[in-house]
Design a protein around this motif. Structure first.
Motif, PDB file in Angstrom:
ATOM      1  N   LEU A  63       0.858  -1.178   0.000  1.00 29.94           N
ATOM      2  CA  LEU A  63       0.000   0.000   0.000  1.00 29.94           C
ATOM      3  C   LEU A  63       0.895   1.230   0.000  1.00 29.94           C
ATOM      4  CD1 LEU A  63      -2.803   1.367   0.310  1.00 29.94           C
ATOM      5  CD2 LEU A  63      -2.464   1.198   2.777  1.00 29.94           C
ATOM      6  N   ILE A  64       0.719   2.087  -0.996  1.00 31.60           N
ATOM      7  CA  ILE A  64       1.477   3.326  -1.072  1.00 31.60           C
ATOM      8  C   ILE A  64       0.492   4.480  -0.914  1.00 31.60           C
ATOM      9  CG2 ILE A  64       2.899   4.805  -2.525  1.00 31.60           C
ATOM     10  CD1 ILE A  64       3.954   2.274  -3.859  1.00 31.60           C
ATOM     11  N   GLN A  75       0.269  11.652  10.662  1.00 32.68           N
ATOM     12  CA  GLN A  75       1.319  10.639  10.670  1.00 32.68           C
ATOM     13  C   GLN A  75       0.968   9.412  11.509  1.00 32.68           C
ATOM     14  OE1 GLN A  75       5.244  12.253  11.304  1.00 32.68           O
ATOM     15  NE2 GLN A  75       4.766  14.034  10.051  1.00 32.68           N
ATOM     16  N   GLU A  76       0.257   9.611  12.607  1.00 28.65           N
ATOM     17  CA  GLU A  76      -0.132   8.470  13.444  1.00 28.65           C
ATOM     18  C   GLU A  76      -1.044   7.513  12.672  1.00 28.65           C
ATOM     19  OE1 GLU A  76      -2.768   7.850  17.403  1.00 28.65           O
ATOM     20  OE2 GLU A  76      -1.133   9.324  17.560  1.00 28.65           O
ATOM     21  N   ARG A  77      -1.953   8.062  11.910  1.00 27.33           N
ATOM     22  CA  ARG A  77      -2.856   7.226  11.105  1.00 27.33           C
ATOM     23  C   ARG A  77      -2.078   6.507  10.003  1.00 27.33           C
ATOM     24  NH1 ARG A  77      -8.878   7.854  10.405  1.00 27.33           N
ATOM     25  NH2 ARG A  77      -9.395   5.736   9.831  1.00 27.33           N
ATOM     26  N   PHE A  78      -1.146   7.237   9.355  1.00 25.49           N
ATOM     27  CA  PHE A  78      -0.306   6.608   8.334  1.00 25.49           C
ATOM     28  C   PHE A  78       0.447   5.428   8.934  1.00 25.49           C
ATOM     29  CE2 PHE A  78       0.458  11.092   6.359  1.00 25.49           C
ATOM     30  CZ  PHE A  78      -0.814  11.095   5.819  1.00 25.49           C
ATOM     31  N   TRP A  81      -1.491   2.340   9.357  1.00 27.74           N
ATOM     32  CA  TRP A  81      -1.783   1.663   8.095  1.00 27.74           C
ATOM     33  C   TRP A  81      -0.586   0.914   7.536  1.00 27.74           C
ATOM     34  CZ3 TRP A  81      -4.449   6.590   5.887  1.00 27.74           C
ATOM     35  CH2 TRP A  81      -5.795   6.627   6.291  1.00 27.74           C
ATOM     36  N   VAL A  82       0.594   1.536   7.573  1.00 32.70           N
ATOM     37  CA  VAL A  82       1.751   0.938   6.887  1.00 32.70           C
ATOM     38  C   VAL A  82       2.927   0.638   7.800  1.00 32.70           C
ATOM     39  CG1 VAL A  82       1.155   1.954   4.648  1.00 32.70           C
ATOM     40  CG2 VAL A  82       2.712   3.181   6.183  1.00 32.70           C
TER      41      VAL A  82
END
Length: 89
Positions: A63-64, A75-78, A81-82
């Motif tokens: 996932l990009i 950034q915390e959500r990113f 996710w990854v």
């Protein structure tokens, strides 16, 4: 289904429409979603990305998330996710 290096670039909603109506999820090895900062906001898009991650059937799918900005509050959500090690600022 076919395996290989299939790439899909889409909005979260369109991606979900495509995969739910055609069952193409297993063929994608790369999922690219633009405007990641907007996806990470508390609204309809974040849960859609969560659903994409939960329903992706290939363990090696990458996932990009692409964004011109990377607000600190997103950034915390990113990272959820990854993974923290994969978020580039």
């Amino acid at each position: 289904s076919t395996t290989g290096n299939a790439i899909v670039v889409a909005t979260p909603g369109r991606y979900l429409d495509l995969t739910q109506s055609t069952r193409l999820v297993p063929v994608f090895s790369w999922i690219i979603l633009d405007e990641a900062d907007q996806l990470a906001k508390d609204g309809d898009l974040g849960p859609q990305v969560d659903q994409i991650i939960e329903t992706t059937k290939i363990a090696s799918t990458r996932l990009i998330l692409v964004s011109a900005t990377n607000p600190e509050k997103s950034q915390e959500r990113f990272q959820s996710w990854v993974g923290k090690e994969h978020v580039l600022v």
